[in-house]
Scaffold this motif. Structure first.
Motif, PDB file in Angstrom:
ATOM      1  N   ALA A   1      43.138  37.950  61.477  1.00  0.00           N
ATOM      2  CA  ALA A   1      44.287  37.057  61.285  1.00  0.00           C
ATOM      3  C   ALA A   1      45.094  36.895  62.560  1.00  0.00           C
ATOM      4  O   ALA A   1      45.653  35.821  62.818  1.00  0.00           O
ATOM      5  CB  ALA A   1      45.180  37.597  60.163  1.00  0.00           C
ATOM      6  N   GLY A   2      45.168  37.961  63.363  1.00  0.00           N
ATOM      7  CA  GLY A   2      45.924  37.880  64.612  1.00  0.00           C
ATOM      8  C   GLY A   2      45.315  36.891  65.595  1.00  0.00           C
ATOM      9  O   GLY A   2      46.018  36.097  66.214  1.00  0.00           O
ATOM     10  N   LYS A   3      43.991  36.936  65.705  1.00  0.00           N
ATOM     11  CA  LYS A   3      43.287  36.033  66.614  1.00  0.00           C
ATOM     12  C   LYS A   3      42.953  34.695  65.961  1.00  0.00           C
ATOM     13  O   LYS A   3      42.513  33.760  66.635  1.00  0.00           O
ATOM     14  CB  LYS A   3      41.994  36.687  67.104  1.00  0.00           C
ATOM     15  CG  LYS A   3      42.200  37.922  67.953  1.00  0.00           C
ATOM     16  CD  LYS A   3      40.858  38.494  68.402  1.00  0.00           C
ATOM     17  CE  LYS A   3      41.043  39.728  69.266  1.00  0.00           C
ATOM     18  NZ  LYS A   3      39.732  40.299  69.689  1.00  0.00           N
ATOM     19  N   LYS A   4      43.118  34.646  64.627  1.00  0.00           N
ATOM     20  CA  LYS A   4      42.749  33.455  63.855  1.00  0.00           C
ATOM     21  C   LYS A   4      41.294  33.074  64.140  1.00  0.00           C
ATOM     22  O   LYS A   4      40.968  31.920  64.431  1.00  0.00           O
ATOM     23  CB  LYS A   4      43.682  32.283  64.160  1.00  0.00           C
ATOM     24  CG  LYS A   4      45.114  32.522  63.706  1.00  0.00           C
ATOM     25  CD  LYS A   4      46.007  31.311  63.931  1.00  0.00           C
ATOM     26  CE  LYS A   4      47.421  31.600  63.414  1.00  0.00           C
ATOM     27  NZ  LYS A   4      48.315  30.432  63.595  1.00  0.00           N
ATOM     28  N   ASP A   5      40.458  34.086  64.039  1.00  0.00           N
ATOM     29  CA  ASP A   5      39.032  33.884  64.320  1.00  0.00           C
ATOM     30  C   ASP A   5      38.229  34.918  63.530  1.00  0.00           C
ATOM     31  O   ASP A   5      38.748  35.957  63.110  1.00  0.00           O
ATOM     32  CB  ASP A   5      38.763  34.057  65.810  1.00  0.00           C
ATOM     33  CG  ASP A   5      37.398  33.519  66.232  1.00  0.00           C
ATOM     34  OD1 ASP A   5      36.731  32.863  65.401  1.00  0.00           O
ATOM     35  OD2 ASP A   5      37.007  33.760  67.385  1.00  0.00           O
ATOM     36  N   PHE A   6      36.950  34.631  63.366  1.00  0.00           N
ATOM     37  CA  PHE A   6      36.072  35.572  62.671  1.00  0.00           C
ATOM     38  C   PHE A   6      35.687  36.713  63.608  1.00  0.00           C
ATOM     39  O   PHE A   6      35.621  36.543  64.834  1.00  0.00           O
ATOM     40  CB  PHE A   6      34.821  34.853  62.169  1.00  0.00           C
ATOM     41  CG  PHE A   6      35.085  33.912  61.033  1.00  0.00           C
ATOM     42  CD1 PHE A   6      35.238  34.387  59.743  1.00  0.00           C
ATOM     43  CD2 PHE A   6      35.200  32.548  61.261  1.00  0.00           C
ATOM     44  CE1 PHE A   6      35.506  33.528  58.696  1.00  0.00           C
ATOM     45  CE2 PHE A   6      35.464  31.673  60.218  1.00  0.00           C
ATOM     46  CZ  PHE A   6      35.625  32.176  58.930  1.00  0.00           C
ATOM     47  N   THR A   7      35.412  37.844  63.019  1.00  0.00           N
ATOM     48  CA  THR A   7      34.942  38.981  63.799  1.00  0.00           C
ATOM     49  C   THR A   7      33.503  38.730  64.231  1.00  0.00           C
ATOM     50  O   THR A   7      32.797  37.883  63.676  1.00  0.00           O
ATOM     51  CB  THR A   7      34.999  40.271  62.972  1.00  0.00           C
ATOM     52  OG1 THR A   7      34.119  40.140  61.841  1.00  0.00           O
ATOM     53  CG2 THR A   7      36.411  40.544  62.486  1.00  0.00           C
ATOM     54  N   ASP A   8      33.058  39.498  65.198  1.00  0.00           N
ATOM     55  CA  ASP A   8      31.681  39.358  65.673  1.00  0.00           C
ATOM     56  C   ASP A   8      30.684  39.607  64.547  1.00  0.00           C
ATOM     57  O   ASP A   8      29.628  38.971  64.488  1.00  0.00           O
ATOM     58  CB  ASP A   8      31.415  40.328  66.828  1.00  0.00           C
ATOM     59  CG  ASP A   8      32.079  39.899  68.121  1.00  0.00           C
ATOM     60  OD1 ASP A   8      32.496  38.716  68.216  1.00  0.00           O
ATOM     61  OD2 ASP A   8      32.208  40.737  69.035  1.00  0.00           O
TER      62      ASP A   8
END
Length: 305
Positions: free
Chosen positions: A109-116
């Protein structure tokens, strides 16, 4: 230009147009052709002990497509994606869809991106040639608060965008709680369909799971026409104990239970938008899992699928 030549060219142009139209019609028909397969969870123990031998038996039965439920650590049943694709190909099998739970740990949520980890899941699915990356569960923490639920549906749509970049589609597969639990006065299932973009998120309707919570597949398909690109084809009988998911029912060979399966799949094909029909059976009433799925396939073929 003389008349005969003009006539010849006109006839040729009309013939070409007719051929082109016919080709388009054939193409449209081909695109709509049903895909019949098996969810490998149906034979989960066999896949654990002897995946290659089990897949060979499925191919010998006449199955052409499988749907996995065994991906982890970047491997499918112990095989890296490119190796598992080769194994399937050597047996004449394809894997157009697969199940991997997308949990809240897959979204930063912090990066607003999916994890690897989730990016690798999508990447490996693309290597396999999948058309759908399906999450078969919604974590309980994501369905206790309406705002948290809505936020996670945005993640569903974002996963659809991620899959789209690789020519695939994200999907969701229901269990039973979607038809018994509510948020803000609406059933979870209705909220999922209202909150996800059908261009990005496909729905795989499990016609057996919902029955445990009072869901009726025919009613759901009529309520949401065109929304179910995939279907888990199941039949259910009254269980001697609490059954699967504690609903008092368990799955059985198609045509032996209480769900009007053929009527459901025919409606899915006609107005539900369904093209992928995936057989799944989780209980066997004394039969072996492999014998059960053989009988399931025979029934589907008898029904014209």
């Amino acid at each position: 230009m003389n008349i005969s030549r003009r006539s010849f060219l006109m006839k040729g142009t009309l013939a070409l147009a007719g051929t082109t139209l016919f080709s388009r019609q054939l193409s449209a028909i081909a695109k709509k052709k049903e895909v019949l397969g098996i969810q490998l969870y149906s034979i989960r123990d066999d896949m654990k002990t002897d995946p290659l031998g089990t897949l060979r038996q499925l191919a010998d039965m006449g199955y052409k497509n499988v749907e996995h439920a065994g991906y982890g650590n970047r491997k499918f049943y112990g095989y890296a994606a490119k190796d598992f694709k080769r194994v399937l190909g050597d047996l004449g099998l394809s894997m157009p869809s697969g199940h991997t739970v997308m949990g809240k740990q897959h979204w930063d949520a912090g990066k607003k991106d999916f994890t690897d980890e989730w990016k690798y899941t999508v990447e490996d699915a693309a290597v396999m040639g999948q058309r759908f990356v399906i999450s078969p569960w919604l974590d309980e923490s994501m369905r206790t608060n309406y705002d948290d639920f809505k936020n996670y549906m945005d993640v569903f749509n974002k996963s659809g965008e991620l899959c789209k970049k690789s020519g695939m589609k994200f999907g969701y597969h229901n269990h039973d709680f979607e038809f018994s639990q509510e948020l803000n006065g609406k059933k979870i299932f209705d909220l999922i369909l209202e909150s996800t973009d059908p261009a990005l998120v496909a729905q795989q309707l499990d016609i057996g799971n919902m029955y445990h919570a009072g869901g009726i597949a025919l009613d759901i398909i009529k309520k949401y026409p065109g929304r179910f690109e995939l279907m888990h084809v199941k039949d259910e009988i009254k269980a001697a104990d609490k059954g699967e998911m504690g609903g008092g029912y368990e799955s059985t060979v198609l045509g032996k239970g209480i769900i009007p399966v053929k009527e459901v799949i025919d409606l899915g094909k006609k107005s539900g938008g369904t093209r992928h029909f995936i057989i799944e059976q989780e209980s066997y009433q004394g039969l072996s899992p492999l014998e059960s799925v053989k009988q399931d396939l025979d029934v589907m073929k008898k029904w014209g699928y």
